[in-house]
Structures are given as structure tokens and as C-alpha cells.
Design an enzyme around this catalytic site. Structure first.
Site, PDB file in Angstrom:
ATOM      1  N   HIS A 128       0.923  -1.252  -0.082  1.00 53.37           N
ATOM      2  CA  HIS A 128       0.654   0.246   0.056  1.00 53.37           C
ATOM      3  C   HIS A 128       0.809   1.101  -0.041  1.00 53.37           C
ATOM      4  CE1 HIS A 128      -3.510  -2.317   0.397  1.00 53.37           C
ATOM      5  NE2 HIS A 128      -3.345  -2.474   1.639  1.00 53.37           N
ATOM      6  N   GLY A 136      -2.261   1.918   4.872  1.00 54.50           N
ATOM      7  CA  GLY A 136      -2.159   0.134   5.469  1.00 54.50           C
ATOM      8  C   GLY A 136      -1.410  -0.263   5.608  1.00 54.50           C
ATOM      9  N   ASP A 163      -3.165 -10.184  -1.685  1.00 55.38           N
ATOM     10  CA  ASP A 163      -3.692  -9.705  -0.679  1.00 55.38           C
ATOM     11  C   ASP A 163      -5.570  -9.265  -0.131  1.00 55.38           C
ATOM     12  OD1 ASP A 163      -2.053  -8.401   1.464  1.00 55.38           O
ATOM     13  OD2 ASP A 163      -4.470  -7.986   1.468  1.00 55.38           O
ATOM     14  N   HIS A 165      -6.647  -6.881   0.521  1.00 56.83           N
ATOM     15  CA  HIS A 165      -7.050  -5.307  -0.476  1.00 56.83           C
ATOM     16  C   HIS A 165      -6.025  -5.536  -1.618  1.00 56.83           C
ATOM     17  CE1 HIS A 165      -7.125  -5.948   4.436  1.00 56.83           C
ATOM     18  NE2 HIS A 165      -7.625  -5.276   4.741  1.00 56.83           N
ATOM     19  N   ASP A 252      -4.676 -12.307   4.459  1.00 57.03           N
ATOM     20  CA  ASP A 252      -5.386 -11.976   5.283  1.00 57.03           C
ATOM     21  C   ASP A 252      -7.176 -12.780   4.485  1.00 57.03           C
ATOM     22  OD1 ASP A 252      -5.019 -10.260   3.532  1.00 57.03           O
ATOM     23  OD2 ASP A 252      -5.458  -8.958   4.628  1.00 57.03           O
TER      24      ASP A 252
END
Length: 361
Positions: A128, A136, A163, A165, A252
Site C-alpha cells: 500500500h 495501510g 491479498d 485488499h 488475510d
């Protein structure tokens, strides 16, 4: 330059593990990951190369000099560089930044020199970070730095982000580039960080149609995730013919992660790595997000075994080691899926794949 490819390279050192352990969002995680890798007996199946601290000059390959001063030296205005809230200063921040970046550079250099075809750096994958701003939980964007270093030898590079995200920092860094294609599989919705990655195909100027996103809905199970990954990945590899691949394995999306958005097991990540290895390109493998220490260790230790060709040797039970008590009450290597609905249908995934295929031409 060597043409003999031996064992995968695993980049780590006592200093780099200690520096990674200091990151508040992942405090102590790196020690758990490498303790499990050791307990599984994988040290003899990899070439261990020591991570080193990146220099200011190396950090400035991507980050601004002002930002490097802000994160590595005292006295800068925190608010000007995003060093607030989730990215506040912490003791050891400069060491974390330098080793996260330096470890990824060492891994990239192992590929450039031909010492290996697969290089692993689990303390990397901080995707990020911006050129002059932390974001992030990412104070550095080692993925961008690794790609820039790989460009010293490899003309076209494919970056894939697993990820939960969106890999926004890497996409933004290369959105104008004709040499780097980014592919991110993630969840994106209103109010979900970072709020980007909704469009299937993006990019600007010479980088038009080289930023590709697969936005999956909550509950995504292994088959949904790997099906989308394989279908779009094959399209992208065929269309752009990369010379090297960078695979960010933020975990995650595992069912046991506190986010509880995707419903993945380590089988999904293992399959994604196998597919990437089958493309037979030099492969840089990085860590990323993941907020259950034990599940991250389970996942990245298993991926280390897969990279070594020892994926089938991983035992059902977590072996005895110093952190064994944290794996109770089941003490199993597996991460079980939850009983939740997969909000993605075969039709919705096919629609995403078709949309991407149509826009790539």
C-alpha cells in the site's frame, strides 16, 4: 551468469526477523513464520540468504528523499507523510523499513544473477505504500522496489497480488508503465480499505489495460478464488508474455483471519503458487497482509514447502516447536473453511473473466 538453478532462495536473517516483529500491525508474526518453517525441516531444502538493510539510495529508487528522511530519521512532520493513526511512528521503524526493502532487493538479485528461479521473502509484500506517504500499515513499498530492481535484467514483469485488499500502491506506481502488468485479486466495496480496485481493467497512457483487477465478493472459497486466478492469470501471461513474475501472498483472505471476508484455506494459496511456478518464469514470492500469526505461519510455511517441491511432505499436525501452544486446541496445519455462504457464483466469476478478456482484446 549461472544457468544451473538449484534450491529456492529464502531471504531472512536474525536482524530482519526482529525488525519485522516490531511492526505493530504484525507484532511477532515473523518469528512465528520462521519458527514453523524450521520445525518442518525445510531449512535444508532452501538456500538461505541474509536480508540486509536497504540504503537511502536504494529506498529512493521509488520513495522521495523527503519521505525516506521522515521514516528513517527523527524530526519530520508526521502528518505530511501519513505517519498517523494506523501508520504512526513506532520504536524500530527505520530498521523495519530498511530490512523489509533490503530483503526483497536481495531476493530480486538472486533471480537477476540466476542463483535460483524462485526467491521467497515473507517479510516483504508491503503493497500500500506510496512514493511519499505511508498507508495501510505499509511504511515502505518493497514490492515496487523489487520490481524496479528486477527491471535491471527482465524487460516485462507481471505483478500478482493475492491479498484481501487491493494492491493499490503497486498499481499506482506502474499505472503508466508498458513494462509492468499488475493483477490484483481482492475484495473491494464502499468503506472497505483502500476503496480502489473496482474496475476490471485500468491503466493510463502507455500502461493502458495493464492494471487488472478481480474484485470478489465475501465468502469466496478456494474453488472460486483459484478458478478466477487461473483463468485470468493464463489470459494475462498469454497477452503480456512476462519475463518474470512477482507473487504477493498476503493471506488475510484465510478463513481464520480477523477480517472474516474471504473463506480460503491454505490449499488456495498453495495452488496459486503451483500455477505461478508452472509458468516457468523467474518468480519472486512475497508476504503481505495477514493478522492471525498462527494462520500466517501455517500458510507461508506450507508455501515454502511447495516452492521446495515438498508440498506433499507437510504433516497434518503442527510439529513441536517454541510456539506450539498458539496452535491449540486442534494443533493442525490445516486452516478450515467456515460455514458461510460464498456470495460469488460461477456465473459472476465467469462474467469478470469475460469482461477482462474482452477489454484485453
Amino acid at each position: 551468469m549461472s544457468t544451473h538453478y538449484s534450491k529456492p532462495v529464502l531471504v531472512r536473517s536474525v536482524q530482519s526477523i526482529q525488525a519485522a516483529d516490531l511492526l505493530p500491525a504484525n507484532a511477532g508474526r515473523a518469528s512465528r513464520v520462521h519458527a514453523l518453517i524450521n520445525a518442518l525441516g525445510l531449512k535444508d531444502s532452501v538456500q538461505i540468504e541474509a536480508a540486509r538493510a536497504a540504503t537511502d539510495e536504494e529506498l529512493c529508487m521509488f520513495h522521495s528523499a523527503e519521505y525516506v528522511r521522515a521514516v528513517c530519521y527523527a524530526g519530520s512532520d508526521e502528518s505530511d507523510f501519513g505517519l498517523v493513526h494506523g501508520c504512526s511512528r513506532f520504536v524500530g521503524m527505520a530498521s523495519h523499513v530498511r530490512y523489509a526493502a533490503g530483503g526483497t532487493l536481495v531476493a530480486a538479485e538472486a533471480l537477476i544473477t540466476g542463483r535460483t528461479r524462485t526467491a521467497l521473502h515473507w517479510e516483504g509484500g508491503r503493497h500500500h505504500g506510496r512514493r511519499a506517504r505511508a498507508a495501510g500499515f505499509c511504511y515502505i513499498n518493497d514490492a515496487v522496489l523489487g520490481i524496479l530492481r528486477l527491471q535491471q535484467r527482465f524487460s516485462r514483469i507481471l505483478y500478482i497480488d493475492l491479498d484481501l485488499h487491493h494492491g493499490d500502491g503497486v498499481q499506482l506506481a506502474f499505472e503508466h508503465s508498458a513494462r509492468v502488468t499488475t493483477l490484483s485479486l481482492h475484495h473491494a466495496s464502499r468503506g472497505f480499505y483502500p476503496g480502489t480496485g473496482l474496475a476490471c481493467v485500468e491503466g493510463r497512457g502507455r500502461g493502458q489495460r495493464r492494471s487488472i483487477n478481480v474484485n470478489l465478493q465475501p465468502g469466496a472459497r478456494d474453488g472460486t478464488f483459484t478458478g478466477a486466478y487461473s483463468a485470468v492469470g493464463e489470459l494475462v501471461v498469454e497477452r503480456f508474455a512476462p519475463d518474470a513474475v512477482v507473487l504477493q501472498c498476503g493471506c488475510d483472505g484465510l478463513a481464520g483471519d480477523p477480517h472474516k471476508v474471504f473463506n480460503l484455506t491454505t490449499d488456495a494459496y498453495a495452488e496459486c503458487l503451483r500455477v505461478a511456478m508452472a509458468w516457468a518464469r523467474p518468480l519472486l514470492v512475497l508476504g503481505g497482509g495477514g493478522y492471525s500469526h498462527s494462520d500466517c505461519a501455517r500458510c507461508w510455511a506450507r508455501l515454502t514447502a511447495v516452492a521446495c517441491g515438498r508440498g506433499s511432505d507437510v504433516p497434518a499436525d503442527v510439529p513441536e516447536h517454541e510456539f506450539l501452544g498458539e496452535y491449540g486446541p486442534g494443533f493442525e496445519m490445516a486452516v478450515d473453511a467456515m460455514r458461510v455462504a460464498d456470495e460469488n457464483s460461477a456465473e459472476s466469476v465467469r462474467a469478470i473473466v469475460d469482461a477482462i478478456a474482452g477489454q484485453l482484446g
